[in-house]
Design a protein around this motif. Structure first.
Motif, PDB file in Angstrom:
ATOM      1  N   GLY A 159      -2.217  -5.101  11.599  1.00  0.00           N
ATOM      2  CA  GLY A 159      -1.334  -3.903  11.359  1.00  0.00           C
ATOM      3  C   GLY A 159      -0.711  -3.724  10.085  1.00  0.00           C
ATOM      4  O   GLY A 159      -0.193  -2.739   9.511  1.00  0.00           O
ATOM      5  N   ARG A 160      -0.505  -4.828   9.506  1.00  0.00           N
ATOM      6  CA  ARG A 160       0.330  -4.908   8.184  1.00  0.00           C
ATOM      7  C   ARG A 160      -0.816  -4.693   7.193  1.00  0.00           C
ATOM      8  O   ARG A 160      -1.729  -4.571   7.089  1.00  0.00           O
ATOM      9  CB  ARG A 160       1.007  -6.354   8.123  1.00  0.00           C
ATOM     10  N   ILE A 161      -0.197  -4.941   6.017  1.00  0.00           N
ATOM     11  CA  ILE A 161      -1.121  -4.531   4.620  1.00  0.00           C
ATOM     12  C   ILE A 161      -1.494  -5.755   4.328  1.00  0.00           C
ATOM     13  O   ILE A 161      -0.766  -6.825   4.131  1.00  0.00           O
ATOM     14  CB  ILE A 161      -0.241  -3.994   3.559  1.00  0.00           C
ATOM     15  N   SER A 162      -2.619  -5.986   3.679  1.00  0.00           N
ATOM     16  CA  SER A 162      -3.358  -7.182   3.329  1.00  0.00           C
ATOM     17  C   SER A 162      -3.552  -6.927   1.742  1.00  0.00           C
ATOM     18  O   SER A 162      -3.966  -5.672   1.327  1.00  0.00           O
ATOM     19  CB  SER A 162      -4.920  -7.624   3.687  1.00  0.00           C
ATOM     20  N   ILE A 163      -2.989  -7.821   0.873  1.00  0.00           N
ATOM     21  CA  ILE A 163      -3.180  -7.501  -0.695  1.00  0.00           C
ATOM     22  C   ILE A 163      -3.767  -8.518  -1.237  1.00  0.00           C
ATOM     23  O   ILE A 163      -3.455  -9.641  -1.316  1.00  0.00           O
ATOM     24  CB  ILE A 163      -1.917  -7.235  -1.375  1.00  0.00           C
TER      25      ILE A 163
ATOM     26  N   ALA B 225      -3.034  -5.241 -17.775  1.00  0.00           N
ATOM     27  CA  ALA B 225      -2.536  -6.748 -17.388  1.00  0.00           C
ATOM     28  C   ALA B 225      -4.202  -7.338 -17.001  1.00  0.00           C
ATOM     29  O   ALA B 225      -4.021  -8.707 -16.582  1.00  0.00           O
ATOM     30  CB  ALA B 225      -2.017  -6.653 -16.251  1.00  0.00           C
ATOM     31  N   LYS B 226      -5.419  -6.853 -17.347  1.00  0.00           N
ATOM     32  CA  LYS B 226      -6.476  -7.431 -16.733  1.00  0.00           C
ATOM     33  C   LYS B 226      -6.350  -7.838 -15.294  1.00  0.00           C
ATOM     34  O   LYS B 226      -6.982  -9.092 -14.898  1.00  0.00           O
ATOM     35  CB  LYS B 226      -6.808  -8.384 -17.770  1.00  0.00           C
ATOM     36  N   HIS B 227      -5.949  -6.930 -14.298  1.00  0.00           N
ATOM     37  CA  HIS B 227      -5.708  -7.268 -13.172  1.00  0.00           C
ATOM     38  C   HIS B 227      -6.212  -6.364 -12.033  1.00  0.00           C
ATOM     39  O   HIS B 227      -5.985  -5.152 -12.368  1.00  0.00           O
ATOM     40  CB  HIS B 227      -3.879  -7.705 -12.836  1.00  0.00           C
ATOM     41  N   LEU B 228      -6.753  -6.626 -11.028  1.00  0.00           N
ATOM     42  CA  LEU B 228      -7.009  -5.629 -10.083  1.00  0.00           C
ATOM     43  C   LEU B 228      -6.584  -6.412  -8.635  1.00  0.00           C
ATOM     44  O   LEU B 228      -6.592  -7.539  -8.570  1.00  0.00           O
ATOM     45  CB  LEU B 228      -8.438  -5.119 -10.024  1.00  0.00           C
ATOM     46  N   SER B 229      -6.429  -5.328  -7.480  1.00  0.00           N
ATOM     47  CA  SER B 229      -6.152  -5.654  -6.604  1.00  0.00           C
ATOM     48  C   SER B 229      -6.584  -4.845  -5.356  1.00  0.00           C
ATOM     49  O   SER B 229      -6.896  -3.777  -5.496  1.00  0.00           O
ATOM     50  CB  SER B 229      -4.406  -5.519  -6.330  1.00  0.00           C
ATOM     51  N   LEU B 230      -6.788  -5.600  -4.131  1.00  0.00           N
ATOM     52  CA  LEU B 230      -7.520  -4.750  -2.987  1.00  0.00           C
ATOM     53  C   LEU B 230      -6.496  -4.667  -1.846  1.00  0.00           C
ATOM     54  O   LEU B 230      -5.797  -5.708  -1.615  1.00  0.00           O
ATOM     55  CB  LEU B 230      -8.884  -5.554  -2.652  1.00  0.00           C
ATOM     56  N   HIS B 231      -6.290  -3.528  -1.692  1.00  0.00           N
ATOM     57  CA  HIS B 231      -5.149  -3.245  -0.409  1.00  0.00           C
ATOM     58  C   HIS B 231      -5.808  -2.709   0.879  1.00  0.00           C
ATOM     59  O   HIS B 231      -6.658  -1.858   0.655  1.00  0.00           O
ATOM     60  CB  HIS B 231      -4.269  -2.219  -1.013  1.00  0.00           C
ATOM     61  N   ILE B 232      -5.638  -3.591   2.146  1.00  0.00           N
ATOM     62  CA  ILE B 232      -6.024  -3.311   3.258  1.00  0.00           C
ATOM     63  C   ILE B 232      -4.996  -2.597   4.069  1.00  0.00           C
ATOM     64  O   ILE B 232      -4.249  -3.530   4.162  1.00  0.00           O
ATOM     65  CB  ILE B 232      -7.133  -4.178   3.935  1.00  0.00           C
ATOM     66  N   VAL B 233      -5.118  -1.347   4.616  1.00  0.00           N
ATOM     67  CA  VAL B 233      -3.955  -1.058   5.392  1.00  0.00           C
ATOM     68  C   VAL B 233      -4.460   0.079   6.480  1.00  0.00           C
ATOM     69  O   VAL B 233      -5.117   0.908   6.005  1.00  0.00           O
ATOM     70  CB  VAL B 233      -2.740  -0.547   4.585  1.00  0.00           C
ATOM     71  N   PRO B 234      -4.164  -0.232   7.605  1.00  0.00           N
ATOM     72  CA  PRO B 234      -3.510  -1.531   8.334  1.00  0.00           C
ATOM     73  C   PRO B 234      -4.639  -2.449   8.282  1.00  0.00           C
ATOM     74  O   PRO B 234      -5.808  -2.117   8.623  1.00  0.00           O
ATOM     75  CB  PRO B 234      -2.931  -0.843   9.660  1.00  0.00           C
TER      76      PRO B 234
END
Lengths: 114, 115
Positions: free
Chosen positions: A16-20, A70-79
């Motif tokens: 149920g929480r966010i994954s980053i 920043a040469k950065h990427l992120s994957l967010h999974i919610v929920p």
């Protein structure tokens, strides 16, 4: 020299929480980025991608953010859901050619606890 | 099934023996890729095919590795005189065409163990 880095080998999140999940890259020629998900004893499965002309791409519960400076990427999974528990690989592809071979990070193992 | 298939799923061999790994791509996919994943590592690109030709073989780790593709379909990856450091999961992927925005679909892999 690793061109795509996933510095967290593992991540544990409550259902149920966010994954980053984070990914850094070093090659400024990369212009297309992908996330793959891998269950044990299976091949990686494409999840979501983003072109360098965008800074965000969303597909259902999954959103990928790209910060080129920043040469950065992120994957967010919610929920987050227990079925999301898998190894997530970040991958990048170079521009200027039609080859398409991907440069992968080492992966982050996500555990979503009920 | 309509996915990428690979055989064998597992292979145990002795050091010095030759092994052959097979990949059946999705029907109609012209591009085929080989990767390997060593323990604790990410996927390492080895070689790709556009049709039957492999324009870039620079990813192959040594001259003991070779690959071919016939009829624009099945591909085999051959490792001669295997060494223990060749132990890894060898993954094959295919896509409709080459190109960085073409989604690559992966097979389940062949787990190779060299004793």
């Amino acid at each position: 020299d690793q061109q795509v880095k996933q510095n967290s080998p593992s991540l544990s999140v409550q259902e149920g929480r966010i994954s980053i999940l984070n990914c850094d890259y070093t090659n400024s020629m990369f212009d297309y980025f992908l996330w793959y998900k891998k269950y044990p004893a299976e091949g990686p499965t494409f999840l979501i991608s983003i072109s360098s002309i965008k800074d965000k791409n969303e597909d259902g519960r999954f959103t990928v953010f790209l910060n080129k400076s920043a040469k950065h990427l992120s994957l967010h999974i919610v929920p987050s859901q227990p079925g999301d528990s898998a190894v997530y690989f970040c991958a990048a592809s170079r521009g200027g050619g039609s080859q398409g071979n991907l440069i992968f990070g080492k992966g982050t193992k996500l555990s979503v606890k009920p | 099934g309509a996915g990428v298939s690979q055989s064998p799923s597992n292979k145990v061999t002795e050091k010095g023996k030759d092994v052959e790994l097979r990949c059946d791509p999705i029907s109609g996919h012209t591009a085929l890729y080989w990767y390997r994943q060593s323990l604790g590592q990410g996927l390492e690109f080895l070689i790709y095919f556009q049709g039957n030709s492999a324009p870039d073989k620079s990813g192959l780790p040594s001259d003991r590795f070779s690959a071919e593709r016939t009829g624009g379909s099945v591909s085999t990856l051959t490792i001669q005189r295997t060494q223990q450091e060749d132990s890894a999961v060898y993954l094959c992927a295919s896509s409709l065409r080459t190109g960085r925005q073409e989604t690559q679909y992966f097979g389940p892999g062949t787990r190779l163990l060299v004793l």
